[in-house]
Scaffold this active site. Structure first.
Site, PDB file in Angstrom:
ATOM      1  N   ARG A  24      93.714  12.083  12.797  1.00 19.49           N
ATOM      2  CA  ARG A  24      93.267  11.626  10.904  1.00 19.49           C
ATOM      3  C   ARG A  24      94.748  10.312  10.978  1.00 19.49           C
ATOM      4  O   ARG A  24      95.278   9.028  10.300  1.00 19.49           O
ATOM      5  CB  ARG A  24      93.267  12.266   9.958  1.00 19.49           C
ATOM      6  CG  ARG A  24      92.041  12.542  10.160  1.00 19.49           C
ATOM      7  CD  ARG A  24      92.313  14.226   8.941  1.00 19.49           C
ATOM      8  NE  ARG A  24      93.257  14.880   9.329  1.00 19.49           N
ATOM      9  CZ  ARG A  24      93.230  16.113   8.528  1.00 19.49           C
ATOM     10  NH1 ARG A  24      92.693  16.399   6.965  1.00 19.49           N
ATOM     11  NH2 ARG A  24      93.651  17.145   9.007  1.00 19.49           N
ATOM     12  N   ASN A  42      89.074  14.294   7.492  1.00 21.27           N
ATOM     13  CA  ASN A  42      88.262  15.606   8.054  1.00 21.27           C
ATOM     14  C   ASN A  42      87.094  16.260   7.089  1.00 21.27           C
ATOM     15  O   ASN A  42      87.079  16.402   6.078  1.00 21.27           O
ATOM     16  CB  ASN A  42      88.441  17.168   8.674  1.00 21.27           C
ATOM     17  CG  ASN A  42      89.463  16.230   9.782  1.00 21.27           C
ATOM     18  OD1 ASN A  42      89.685  15.548   9.896  1.00 21.27           O
ATOM     19  ND2 ASN A  42      90.435  17.584  10.212  1.00 21.27           N
TER      20      ASN A  42
END
Length: 96
Positions: A24, A42
């Site tokens: 990320r 996520n």
């Protein structure tokens, strides 16, 4: 309005070893570098989803980068869905 001005928005879902590898933060850096807006998060099933919007060419480049992922990631599959851009975010953030 030339080709460079064409805007595109996609949602990408990355499968494989994509959680616990800094995916990320890496995706956010890459998106900002390309001048894109959107978010990355996520998912409970172990995948990572990213919503990205911006210039057509930059979005295409980002999709290629998402297929590679950061060092330590192993991306087995990326599912892309285009969507209509209604309310574009003004930055690129990590959603938790």
């Amino acid at each position: 309005m030339g080709d460079n001005d064409r805007q595109k928005a996609v949602q990408a879902r990355m499968h494989g070893k994509v959680q616990g590898v800094g995916y990320r933060m890496w995706a956010r850096r890459e998106a900002i570098r390309l001048g894109l807006v959107g978010w990355v998060r996520n998912e409970r099933d172990g995948t990572v989803t990213a919503s990205i919007a911006g210039a057509d060419a930059a979005v295409s480049t980002m999709i290629e980068r998402l297929r590679q992922g950061p060092r330590g990631a192993s991306v087995s599959r990326v599912k892309i869905e285009e969507f209509e851009l209604l309310d574009a975010p003004i930055d690129f953030r990590i959603i938790v």
